[in-house]
Design a protein around this motif. Structure first.
Motif, PDB file in Angstrom:
ATOM      1  N   MET A   1      -4.970   5.491  16.167  1.00  0.00           N
ATOM      2  CA  MET A   1      -5.981   4.922  15.311  1.00  0.00           C
ATOM      3  C   MET A   1      -5.344   3.805  14.485  1.00  0.00           C
ATOM      4  O   MET A   1      -4.152   3.575  14.584  1.00  0.00           O
ATOM      5  N   ILE A   2      -6.124   3.137  13.669  1.00  0.00           N
ATOM      6  CA  ILE A   2      -5.628   1.954  12.975  1.00  0.00           C
ATOM      7  C   ILE A   2      -4.479   2.270  12.013  1.00  0.00           C
ATOM      8  O   ILE A   2      -3.584   1.447  11.797  1.00  0.00           O
ATOM      9  N   ASN A   3      -4.467   3.491  11.439  1.00  0.00           N
ATOM     10  CA  ASN A   3      -3.420   3.799  10.452  1.00  0.00           C
ATOM     11  C   ASN A   3      -2.690   5.121  10.706  1.00  0.00           C
ATOM     12  O   ASN A   3      -1.913   5.576   9.877  1.00  0.00           O
ATOM     13  N   HIS A   4      -2.940   5.770  11.871  1.00  0.00           N
ATOM     14  CA  HIS A   4      -2.204   6.989  12.208  1.00  0.00           C
ATOM     15  C   HIS A   4      -2.372   7.258  13.699  1.00  0.00           C
ATOM     16  O   HIS A   4      -2.906   6.430  14.443  1.00  0.00           O
ATOM     17  N   GLY A   5      -1.907   8.413  14.154  1.00  0.00           N
ATOM     18  CA  GLY A   5      -2.031   8.736  15.566  1.00  0.00           C
ATOM     19  C   GLY A   5      -1.794  10.213  15.812  1.00  0.00           C
ATOM     20  O   GLY A   5      -1.281  10.936  14.943  1.00  0.00           O
ATOM     21  N   HIS A   6      -2.198  10.676  16.998  1.00  0.00           N
ATOM     22  CA  HIS A   6      -2.030  12.074  17.392  1.00  0.00           C
ATOM     23  C   HIS A   6      -1.515  12.144  18.826  1.00  0.00           C
ATOM     24  O   HIS A   6      -1.982  11.403  19.709  1.00  0.00           O
ATOM     25  N   PHE A   7      -0.564  13.056  19.059  1.00  0.00           N
ATOM     26  CA  PHE A   7      -0.025  13.301  20.391  1.00  0.00           C
ATOM     27  C   PHE A   7       0.019  14.805  20.639  1.00  0.00           C
ATOM     28  O   PHE A   7       0.361  15.575  19.732  1.00  0.00           O
ATOM     29  N   LEU A   8      -0.297  15.220  21.853  1.00  0.00           N
ATOM     30  CA  LEU A   8      -0.023  16.582  22.303  1.00  0.00           C
ATOM     31  C   LEU A   8       1.036  16.461  23.381  1.00  0.00           C
ATOM     32  O   LEU A   8       0.798  15.815  24.419  1.00  0.00           O
ATOM     33  N   VAL A   9       2.211  17.050  23.139  1.00  0.00           N
ATOM     34  CA  VAL A   9       3.342  16.823  24.036  1.00  0.00           C
ATOM     35  C   VAL A   9       3.986  18.137  24.458  1.00  0.00           C
ATOM     36  O   VAL A   9       3.832  19.175  23.798  1.00  0.00           O
ATOM     37  N   LEU A  10       4.719  18.071  25.549  1.00  0.00           N
ATOM     38  CA  LEU A  10       5.564  19.166  26.015  1.00  0.00           C
ATOM     39  C   LEU A  10       6.992  18.638  26.026  1.00  0.00           C
ATOM     40  O   LEU A  10       7.327  17.753  26.819  1.00  0.00           O
ATOM     41  N   ALA A  11       7.827  19.152  25.114  1.00  0.00           N
ATOM     42  CA  ALA A  11       9.192  18.624  24.985  1.00  0.00           C
ATOM     43  C   ALA A  11       9.973  19.486  23.997  1.00  0.00           C
ATOM     44  O   ALA A  11       9.406  20.360  23.334  1.00  0.00           O
TER      45      ALA A  11
END
Length: 303
Positions: free
Chosen positions: A64-74
Motif C-alpha cells: 500500500m502507499i505507506n505500508h505492506g503485508h507479506f505471508l511468507v514461508l522462511a
C-alpha cells in the motif's frame, strides 16, 4: 519503537525457525513508501530480487502507499535479511527521487501463523487491505501485489517475456542489480515489472482458500476474522457505511432471526449497540444513527 529496540527485536526474529509468518511493514505516519507508479514498480521488482537471494517463499503480498503485508514461508533470519534488503532499496529510491527517507527506526512485525485457520485468515486479510486503501478498485484488481493471481486467469492477459530473453545490460539497468534472476521469471515490458506469477506460491494460497467462492465471500463479508487479525497486529480498522450496514444485516439474520431492524425491541437494539461498540469500535453517534437509538440513551448505556 526506537532503533535500539528494533534491532533487539530483529535479533530475536533471527532465531525463529522456518515456518509461515505474517510480515507487517510499519505504517509511515508522515511520508510515503511510494509516490508514483515508477516507485511501486521498483518496489515490486525489489521483492522479486529479495525473495530470490534471501530464500524467502512468498504465499501472497500487497504493497500500500505507506505500508505492506507479506505471508511468507522462511526462517526468521532469512526474513530479516529479506526485509532489510527491501527497506534499503526503497529508501535509496525515495532519496534519489527527492522524497523524505524512511524513518531511522523503520521496521516490521513478525507474527507466527498458528494453524490452518489463521493461514487462511491472513491471506484474506492481506487481500482485503487494498479494498480499504483503494475503494474504487476491487481487491482482486489491485496491481501492486500478488492477490490478483488467486483463482484468476489475469496473468494470461499480460504481455510478457522471460528473463532469458533480456540482455544482461537491460536487466542491470532496469532492476538496479547485478544479481542474475532465474531465466524463467516473467517480465512485463509495458509496466517494467517482474511479474509475481514468477515467484509467489499462488497454488498454496488457492489450496488454503479451497474455492473462489469462499475467497470472494470472505474478502467482502468476513469482518470478524479481519477485525481479530487487525487487533492482533495493532492496526486500526475504519468501517465504511456499507460495511456497517452489512454487519447489521448479518446480525439481524444470524443472531436475531429477523429481516428488519424494526422487528427488534429497544433492549435487543441496545444489545446490538454493545456489540457494535465493543467489537467493531464504532462511535456512539454512528451507532445512534444506524440503530435508531437516541444518543442520550447510548451514553447512559456505556457510562
Amino acid at each position: 519503537m526506537t532503533k535500539r529496540k528494533r534491532l533487539k527485536l530483529w535479533k530475536e526474529y533471527r532465531t525463529w525457525p522456518k515456518w509461515y509468518y505474517h510480515v507487517v511493514l510499519d505504517s509511515i505516519e508522515t511520508g510515503q513508501l511510494f509516490n508514483d507508479e515508477s516507485e511501486y514498480v521498483d518496489g515490486m521488482n525489489t521483492v522479486a530480487i529479495a525473495q530470490y537471494i534471501h530464500n524467502v517463499s512468498i504465499v501472497v503480498f500487497n504493497f500500500m502507499i505507506n505500508h505492506g503485508h507479506f505471508l511468507v514461508l522462511a526462517t526468521g533470519n532469512d526474513i530479516v535479511n529479506c526485509m532489510s534488503f527491501i527497506f534499503r532499496r526503497i529508501n535509496a529510491r525515495l532519496i534519489a527521487n527527492g522524497h523524505s527517507p524512511l524513518p531511522e527506526n523503520y521496521g516490521f512485525k513478525l507474527i507466527r501463523v498458528k494453524d490452518k485457520k489463521q493461514l487462511e485468515d491472513t491471506i484474506v486479510y492481506i487481500a482485503r487491505n487494498p479494498l480499504k486503501a483503494c475503494p474504487n478498485i476491487a481487491a482482486p484488481g489491485y496491481l501492486w501485489g500478488s492477490c490478483n493471481l488467486i483463482f484468476s486467469d489475469i496473468n494470461r492477459l499480460f504481455e510478457k517475456v522471460q528473463i532469458k530473453d533480456l540482455s544482461d545490460k537491460f536487466c542491470r539497468n532496469t532492476f538496479r542489480t547485478r544479481v542474475k534472476l532465474p531465466e524463467n521469471y516473467y517480465f512485463n515490458k509495458t509496466v517494467g515489472m517482474i511479474l509475481p506469477e514468477s515467484y509467489v506460491m499462488n497454488g498454496k494460497a488457492e489450496e488454503v482458500l479451497k474455492s473462489s467462492w469462499n475467497y470472494s465471500n470472505r474478502v467482502v463479508r468476513d469482518f470478524d476474522a479481519y477485525f481479530n487479525l487487525a487487533e492482533g497486529i495493532g492496526e486500526l480498522v475504519v468501517l465504511s457505511d456499507e460495511e456497517v450496514n452489512l454487519i447489521i444485516q448479518q446480525m439481524l439474520r444470524n443472531e436475531y432471526k429477523v429481516r428488519f431492524l424494526s422487528d427488534l425491541s429497544v433492549d435487543e437494539r441496545c444489545r446490538m449497540a454493545i456489540v457494535l461498540r465493543k467489537k467493531y469500535k464504532l462511535d456512539l453517534k454512528r451507532i445512534s444513527r444506524k440503530l435508531h437509538i437516541e444518543l442520550n440513551i447510548l451514553k447512559k448505556l456505556f457510562e
